[in-house]
Design a protein around this motif. Sequence first.
Motif, PDB file in Angstrom:
ATOM      1  N   ASN A  28       0.827  -1.211   0.000  1.00 48.88           N
ATOM      2  CA  ASN A  28       0.000   0.000   0.000  1.00 48.88           C
ATOM      3  C   ASN A  28       0.859   1.257   0.000  1.00 48.88           C
ATOM      4  N   LEU A  29       1.916   1.229   0.790  1.00 49.13           N
ATOM      5  CA  LEU A  29       2.772   2.403   0.968  1.00 49.13           C
ATOM      6  C   LEU A  29       3.803   2.558  -0.147  1.00 49.13           C
ATOM      7  N   GLY A  30       4.004   1.506  -0.931  1.00 49.96           N
ATOM      8  CA  GLY A  30       4.977   1.566  -2.011  1.00 49.96           C
ATOM      9  C   GLY A  30       6.400   1.680  -1.510  1.00 49.96           C
ATOM     10  N   THR A  31       6.720   0.944  -0.448  1.00 48.69           N
ATOM     11  CA  THR A  31       8.046   1.007   0.146  1.00 48.69           C
ATOM     12  C   THR A  31       8.534  -0.389   0.505  1.00 48.69           C
ATOM     13  N   ASP A  32       9.830  -0.502   0.773  1.00 49.31           N
ATOM     14  CA  ASP A  32      10.394  -1.795   1.162  1.00 49.31           C
ATOM     15  C   ASP A  32      10.615  -1.897   2.661  1.00 49.31           C
ATOM     16  N   ARG A  33      10.259  -0.834   3.409  1.00 45.49           N
ATOM     17  CA  ARG A  33      10.459  -0.842   4.862  1.00 45.49           C
ATOM     18  C   ARG A  33       9.499   0.125   5.532  1.00 45.49           C
ATOM     19  N   ILE A  34       9.115  -0.229   6.733  1.00 47.90           N
ATOM     20  CA  ILE A  34       8.281   0.625   7.578  1.00 47.90           C
ATOM     21  C   ILE A  34       9.167   1.061   8.747  1.00 47.90           C
TER      22      ILE A  34
END
Length: 318
Positions: free
Chosen positions: A103-109
């Motif tokens: 959803n966020l379009g990222t590889d890490r939170i």
Amino acid sequence: MKHKKLGTTSIDVSAVVFGGWQAGKASWVGIDDAAQIAAHRAALDAGVTTFDTAEEYGAGHSERILGKALAGERERIVILTKVSWNHLRRAKVIEACERSLRNLGTDRIDLYQIHWPAGSFGSAVVPIEETMGALLDLKAQGKIRAIGVSNFDRSQLEAARRVGPVDSLQPCYSLFFRKAVEDTLSYCEANGITVLAYSPLAQGLLTGKFGRGHVFAEGDNRVDNRLFKGETFTKALAALDALRPIAARNGVTLAHLALGWLVAQKGVCAIVGARNEAQAKENARAGDVSLVSSDLAEIDRIGRGVSDSLPPGLMWDW
């Protein structure tokens, strides 16, 4: 914009954090996607580097709005999101994290938080060891950088910390509502846990824009907010009148005064939502507010006239 360390990590978070509950649309009315995207971008341009959301906000809609709004800005921002109370089994935590990453379009939170303790709202009771174990594995894999909890009391926070490091607590906390932090604030300060206060403007009440007789539209969650009801609302309006001279002599708005009081506290940041670009810019200005100790004490005293009059429980009649 002031910045603070996130718990014991090397992550810096802005004192004012952009809140994504409204962007999810559920439990709110009159929220526009384009306006939300503009608000996210305006907040970043105004110095806000930290953005908080949750899978629960519109079934991932808020996360997708954040991903779309700040695409290409990943190295400039800190992303906080949450796993829902009904996804706390190990497999569900891992599935939820993967979904949020997409959803966020990222590889890490940067900070992954347990939204509510297991058992909330009739959900299954899951041992904290199982949930924290999944989070620790995700951290070891580099998919999340830090672990936080939201809406936990002190005993629940202590139980989580016995399993692994917890760098933040996200409670409902404002000048007018302190019931959620009465047993945790000193514990967090003593243990280096950052407090990320949500609803720091008491859902708009502390802006001073709501007068007697205001009626919220059907579907607006503020219909159930105890601060807007009966004698408590009357006390809140009187407190706002007492706060206005302090705001005036400091040359700030009521909202900035309330947020300035909050972020003046050690290890506390304020998560503030915005409906549009103008609100996002205005909220960000609170990150530069400085208040003298005598004003902070007076603000605190006035606010307690409202917060101390409330019985225990949530800010809402849920």
